[in-house]
Scaffold this active site. Sequence first.
Site, PDB file in Angstrom:
ATOM      1  CG  ASP A 168     -28.265 -95.839 -67.178  1.00  0.00           C
ATOM      2  OD1 ASP A 168     -27.750 -94.856 -65.965  1.00  0.00           O
ATOM      3  OD2 ASP A 168     -29.495 -96.546 -66.805  1.00  0.00           O
TER       4      ASP A 168
ATOM      5  CD  GLN B 218     -27.212-101.099 -61.502  1.00  0.00           C
ATOM      6  OE1 GLN B 218     -26.120-100.731 -60.393  1.00  0.00           O
ATOM      7  NE2 GLN B 218     -28.229 -99.919 -60.597  1.00  0.00           N
TER       8      GLN B 218
END
Length: 417
Positions: A211, A214
């Site tokens: 992921d 960010q």
Amino acid sequence: MTDLSVANSANQPVFDVQTIRRDFPILSQQVNGKPLVYLDNGASAQKPLAVLDAMDRYYREMHSNVHRGAHTLGDRATTAFEGARETVRQFLNAHSTREIIWTRGTTEAINLIANGLAPRLNPGDEILVSRMEHHANIVPWQMVAERTGAKVVPVDVTPEGELDLDAFERLLGDRTRILAITHVSNVLGTVNPVANLIQQAKARNVLTVVDGAQAVPHYKPDVQALDCDFYAFSSHKLFGPTGIGVLYGKASLLEEMPPYQGGGEMIERVSFEKTTWNTLPYKFEAGTPAIAEAVGLGAAIDYLNGLDRAKMEAAESTLLERANQLVATVPGMEVIGTARKKVPVMSFKIAGLHPSDIGTLLDQQGIAIRTGHHCAMPLMDFYGVPGTARASFAFYNTLEEVDQLFAALQKIQRLFA
């Protein structure tokens, strides 16, 4: 405002925050009678004029559906749309545009992966995730585990907010089939050693899902160097528009996975007897895509490519350093997550104050932060808090804005002392 410019050898600015701020028109406004101090970049970053202009130009000059139009506007739209895909490929250093799938964001990308990998899972198989994951990298795996009989296994974090590497090594076992890990924590700012984790996973033939939502606003990932199987991110955190994201996947794995949705574009031929799928990447892109948004994302990456990334990272590090220095000036303030390697994100609590009250009172002073559980309830449970206040900085923020945040926190703390 305080100057964060960095000079080159000729003493000419190459990273001038004041010039950069003029590229982001939203930052010049006032909120509640105060100049806006936008410190909610971890939730969604602001957009430069280059992105706004690119999307406006698309709608004014070339709007049409892509791939199927036998006319000039269709050709223009398709060229811009596929050009954006190539821009993303270069940004990630993917091997081919066949490996770049448009999604609505990181959440849809991970759902697509989880559903696509479900046929590989059997009862008793394990999916390794960390306790610092966003819900988007927990819940899809739970849903797939429930269907397949697999099990989601959490890896603990340390009190400082770093991944417990000893626990990771213990849990990475013979039944592990998938490692789903965040590159950077949205709550803690922790930068995980994903290259090392991926290497250990590959040694056991474990598939790896990263992921990157960010991470991409602060770093330019290299998926070939990482050798991850999948990498996902969202445009709106990368200074691009909402409603679009990217899934990178190794072509060999994407070829094996079934389509995620059915409809137009993702097919080769349809009959009532048998339907066959389109080639990559279109097999996973059913229906009319978010064309203007893809163009906007491409423009956002082009804008970032025009900046000196090393100077940008140095400027962001300076912002976090200043914030860390000022924590002691606010009695009762405690930072949640003090990892040795962080992006400029600061989650915190102040004794006697609810995070939502802190956010509301800061907003009255023109300062925008995020409060709550940040879609990371397991992490909140680990720290024994219902939520935190979170200030997340970007390269267009200034040292003066950091000072304004802490001056406002001091004022709030005095009011309730």
